[in-house]
Design a protein around this motif. Structure first.
Motif, PDB file in Angstrom:
ATOM      1  N   SER A  95       0.845  -1.189   0.000  1.00  0.00           N
ATOM      2  CA  SER A  95       0.000   0.000   0.000  1.00  0.00           C
ATOM      3  C   SER A  95       0.883   1.243   0.000  1.00  0.00           C
ATOM      4  N   SER A  96       0.325   2.343  -0.436  1.00  0.00           N
ATOM      5  CA  SER A  96       1.101   3.587  -0.532  1.00  0.00           C
ATOM      6  C   SER A  96       1.685   3.990   0.815  1.00  0.00           C
ATOM      7  N   ALA A  97       0.858   3.939   1.858  1.00  0.00           N
ATOM      8  CA  ALA A  97       1.314   4.363   3.183  1.00  0.00           C
ATOM      9  C   ALA A  97       2.409   3.452   3.719  1.00  0.00           C
ATOM     10  N   ALA A  98       2.265   2.131   3.514  1.00  0.00           N
ATOM     11  CA  ALA A  98       3.274   1.198   4.005  1.00  0.00           C
ATOM     12  C   ALA A  98       4.589   1.382   3.255  1.00  0.00           C
ATOM     13  N   PHE A  99       4.518   1.578   1.951  1.00  0.00           N
ATOM     14  CA  PHE A  99       5.735   1.799   1.175  1.00  0.00           C
ATOM     15  C   PHE A  99       6.424   3.086   1.614  1.00  0.00           C
ATOM     16  N   ALA A 100       5.637   4.140   1.823  1.00  0.00           N
ATOM     17  CA  ALA A 100       6.219   5.414   2.248  1.00  0.00           C
ATOM     18  C   ALA A 100       6.947   5.259   3.575  1.00  0.00           C
ATOM     19  N   ALA A 101       6.345   4.507   4.497  1.00  0.00           N
ATOM     20  CA  ALA A 101       6.997   4.284   5.794  1.00  0.00           C
ATOM     21  C   ALA A 101       8.307   3.522   5.617  1.00  0.00           C
ATOM     22  N   ALA A 102       8.323   2.547   4.713  1.00  0.00           N
ATOM     23  CA  ALA A 102       9.525   1.741   4.488  1.00  0.00           C
ATOM     24  C   ALA A 102      10.648   2.538   3.836  1.00  0.00           C
ATOM     25  N   LEU A 103      10.300   3.631   3.166  1.00  0.00           N
ATOM     26  CA  LEU A 103      11.336   4.468   2.538  1.00  0.00           C
ATOM     27  C   LEU A 103      12.292   5.062   3.566  1.00  0.00           C
ATOM     28  N   GLU A 104      11.846   5.144   4.819  1.00  0.00           N
ATOM     29  CA  GLU A 104      12.716   5.706   5.859  1.00  0.00           C
ATOM     30  C   GLU A 104      13.993   4.883   6.017  1.00  0.00           C
ATOM     31  N   GLY A 105      13.908   3.586   5.665  1.00  0.00           N
ATOM     32  CA  GLY A 105      15.087   2.733   5.809  1.00  0.00           C
ATOM     33  C   GLY A 105      15.971   2.670   4.588  1.00  0.00           C
ATOM     34  N   VAL A 106      15.577   3.291   3.495  1.00  0.00           N
ATOM     35  CA  VAL A 106      16.391   3.298   2.271  1.00  0.00           C
ATOM     36  C   VAL A 106      17.418   4.412   2.384  1.00  0.00           C
ATOM     37  N   GLN A 107      18.689   4.065   2.265  1.00  0.00           N
ATOM     38  CA  GLN A 107      19.771   5.020   2.484  1.00  0.00           C
ATOM     39  C   GLN A 107      20.380   5.498   1.171  1.00  0.00           C
ATOM     40  N   PRO A 108      20.678   6.778   1.068  1.00  0.00           N
ATOM     41  CA  PRO A 108      21.317   7.291  -0.145  1.00  0.00           C
ATOM     42  C   PRO A 108      22.788   6.896  -0.191  1.00  0.00           C
ATOM     43  N   PRO A 109      23.396   6.873  -1.372  1.00  0.00           N
ATOM     44  CA  PRO A 109      24.836   6.602  -1.469  1.00  0.00           C
ATOM     45  C   PRO A 109      25.634   7.766  -0.894  1.00  0.00           C
ATOM     46  N   THR A 110      26.904   7.551  -0.687  1.00  0.00           N
ATOM     47  CA  THR A 110      27.764   8.607  -0.152  1.00  0.00           C
ATOM     48  C   THR A 110      27.783   9.819  -1.073  1.00  0.00           C
ATOM     49  N   THR A 111      27.814   9.534  -2.377  1.00  0.00           N
ATOM     50  CA  THR A 111      27.809  10.604  -3.373  1.00  0.00           C
ATOM     51  C   THR A 111      26.692  10.348  -4.375  1.00  0.00           C
ATOM     52  N   LEU A 112      25.847  11.341  -4.579  1.00  0.00           N
ATOM     53  CA  LEU A 112      24.763  11.221  -5.555  1.00  0.00           C
ATOM     54  C   LEU A 112      25.304  11.449  -6.957  1.00  0.00           C
ATOM     55  N   ALA A 113      24.869  10.595  -7.884  1.00  0.00           N
ATOM     56  CA  ALA A 113      25.385  10.672  -9.256  1.00  0.00           C
ATOM     57  C   ALA A 113      24.563  11.584 -10.149  1.00  0.00           C
ATOM     58  N   TRP A 114      23.562  12.254  -9.589  1.00  0.00           N
ATOM     59  CA  TRP A 114      22.677  13.058 -10.439  1.00  0.00           C
ATOM     60  C   TRP A 114      22.677  14.531 -10.034  1.00  0.00           C
ATOM     61  N   SER A 115      23.833  15.056  -9.811  1.00  0.00           N
ATOM     62  CA  SER A 115      23.959  16.466  -9.442  1.00  0.00           C
ATOM     63  C   SER A 115      23.290  17.372 -10.475  1.00  0.00           C
ATOM     64  N   GLY A 116      22.407  18.229 -10.013  1.00  0.00           N
ATOM     65  CA  GLY A 116      21.718  19.176 -10.893  1.00  0.00           C
ATOM     66  C   GLY A 116      20.451  18.643 -11.525  1.00  0.00           C
ATOM     67  N   TRP A 117      20.235  17.331 -11.474  1.00  0.00           N
ATOM     68  CA  TRP A 117      19.054  16.708 -12.102  1.00  0.00           C
ATOM     69  C   TRP A 117      17.762  17.208 -11.469  1.00  0.00           C
TER      70      TRP A 117
END
Length: 561
Positions: free
Chosen positions: A324-346
């Protein structure tokens, strides 16, 4: 502990008790003799039964209530012509994935199959239009069926349930316990799914997210906002789901709907990771199924939906997440970004494109400028609820207004005309402290304009900004494009809509110049009555980018070649 032995009750009383157990405090409907027992059972309750003037308006009010709250909107109508009138609202609920339960009075069980007075086979009529259609055969089964109806309406992909109530079932006496209140199940994404999503994000250089569908709430939207901030991610909203992400946030990239920003289309085609959360990616957001390849979208696609049958229905995703949308949104809290983002300016580029596309509506032909309406709407409080039905007038609202909070938009993804006024009534009845505006076209308004009487009867001070160009504008635009200079069956002769409002006991005012626009709406709000601001728009002002004559001349030139 032994459960108390239930007392004998009528089917109608059992039904009403089941609604109360599930927290129902409001219903919309048009009375009918086929369910008089239910009306009588409601007398001694605190249920706010809003009596409407036509069943399509009642059903649309219930749908709007379901869309705002995430709980089934409740509607009661009578059999035959009553329920067929209501089918328009059922269709909105189906295509918009809105929880709704439509109760329909039915002939007595002993008369079935004879084509009795106003007899309809509801299972046949609504079999493909509703998520579930059922007729209750015995009063003792009412708690079971109502509990199931609440689950069907709210779980997975939400939708409408139609329940037929034979007259004699409602008067039948039964001794049966109530069912417990229904708590819809959340479908949570697996840890492996979220780990795969994180890896896909780490490998991407041009990711983008599209939010749509149902089963969202303010907490879920806040979680997605934090996710976008942590990943510096551009986020778009699906068609008429702009309230799912605040438009004043630096990550917002616009809406994927009718009249889409061409630069957003290009960005979606350039993306190397597309995350679609909650939405179906149907005809409108997919730009007529041309945005991505079918069945292989040609880009890594992550599709998140509460209904597994929607995953891979058209586009085969690289990662399908049944949640469900709400459950997925809550789970996003555990998704971590990389040390460096590859899409600068995007993300900054996407935001810049959105601002340039929506900064200020261009001047349109005629004395009244739609830009003035947009500026007025933008100045209203962030939690203002803006409602609309269908028509070219809505293009200005969707493109240029900036929805800034969850629950601030009520509009039909099904494209149903007549939706805006009933939706506004339902919204204001539930949220009297909030500003509610319905923007309607002339043809659009008169589909359900009689519900203005409902607003007056219950003292529901909505403000309707009625854009009158004397035609079915969207159809005229297509007519001029396909059959230029051959106008037929699209012209309207309209009443004095301001006088119409006053005749019902509301406030009415007419606007024919741009200078009068804002003062007229101010006066409508100050009246504290249901109000219509009748705006006479030049018929040439058919879209923000082209006049009607320009569309005609271009089509004539193309046919002359």
């Amino acid at each position: 502990m032994t459960s108390p032995v239930p007392s004998p009750r009528t089917g109608a009383r059992i039904l009403v008790d089941a609604l109360l157990a599930n927290g129902v405090t409001r219903a919309f409907g048009v009375p009918g003799e086929s369910y008089l027992d239910v009306l009588d059972a409601l007398v001694d309750t605190n249920v706010d039964f809003v009596v409407c003037r036509q069943e399509s308006g009642a059903a649309m009010m219930a749908e709007a209530a379901g869309k705002l709250t995430g709980k089934p909107g409740i509607c009661f109508v009578t059999r035959g012509p009553g329920v067929t009138n209501a089918s328009a609202g059922v269709h909105v609920a189906q295509q918009d994935s809105t929880p709704m339960i439509l109760f329909v009075g039915q002939i007595s069980r002993s008369m079935r199959g004879r084509e009795a007075f106003q007899e309809v086979d509801y299972r046949a009529v609504f079999g493909t239009l509703a998520k579930w259609a059922v007729e209750i055969d015995e009063a003792a089964r009412i708690p079971e069926i109502i509990a199931r109806a609440f689950r069907v309406a709210t779980q997975g992909r939400p939708g409408p349930v139609v329940i037929a109530l034979p007259e004699d079932t409602l008067s039948e006496i039964a001794t049966v316990p109530d069912a417990p209140a229904v708590e819809p199940a959340e479908t949570w994404p697996g840890l492996t799914d979220m780990m795969r999503l994180q890896k896909m994000l780490w490998a991407a250089s041009r990711p983008i997210m599209i939010l749509g569908g149902a089963r969202w709430n303010p907490k879920a939207v806040a979680s997605v906002v934090r996710f976008a901030e942590r990943f510096d991610l551009p986020v778009a909203a699906s068609f008429r789901r702009q309230m799912l992400f605040p438009a004043d946030h630096p990550s917002y990239a616009g809406d994927v709907g009718l009249g889409i920003n061409p630069k957003l289309v290009a960005r979606l085609k350039q993306a190397d990771l597309v995350i679609v959360a909650g939405g179906r990616l149907g005809e409108v957001p997919s730009q007529g199924y041309s945005l991505f390849g079918i069945p292989d979208p040609g880009v890594p696609l992550v599709h998140v939906h509460a209904d597994p049958d929607e995953l891979g229905r058209v586009y085969q995703p690289a990662l399908a997440i049944n949640a469900s949308s709400a459950a997925f949104a809550a789970a996003l809290e555990g998704v971590q970004p990389p040390t460096t983002l590859a899409w600068s300016g995007w993300r900054e580029e996407a935001r810049s494109d959105y601002l340039a596309w929506t900064e200020e509506p261009p001047a349109n032909p005629g004395a009244v400028q739609m830009a003035t309406l947009v500026r007025y709407l933008r100045a209203l409080p962030a939690d203002t609820i803006v409602c609309n039905g269908a028509g070219n007038f809505a293009t200005w609202v969707h493109r240029f207004h900036r929805f800034r909070s969850f629950g601030s938009q009520l509009a039909p993804t099904s494209g149903s005309m007549g939706y805006g006024v009933p939706a506004a009534i339902a919204a204001k009845r539930a949220n009297p402290e909030r500003t509610v505006v319905a923007v309607a076209g002339d043809g659009d308004f008169l589909m359900t304009g009689q519900e203005f009487a409902t607003a007056v009867q219950y003292d529901i001070p909505i403000v309707v900004v009625l854009i009158d160009n004397g035609m079915y504008g969207t159809i005229r635009m297509h007519q001029e494009r396909e059959f230029p200079a051959r106008v037929y069956a699209t012209t309207l002769k309209n009443p004095d809509f301001a006088a119409y409002a006053r005749a019902f006991g509301g406030f009415g005012i007419t606007v024919e110049t741009d200078e009068a626009f804002a003062p007229a709406i101010d006066a409508a709000f100050a009246s504290e009555k249901p109000a219509i601001v009748h705006v006479k728009l030049d018929p040439e002002a058919i879209t923000p980018v082209a006049s009607l004559s320009a569309i005609r001349e271009k089509a004539l030139a193309a046919k002359a070649k």
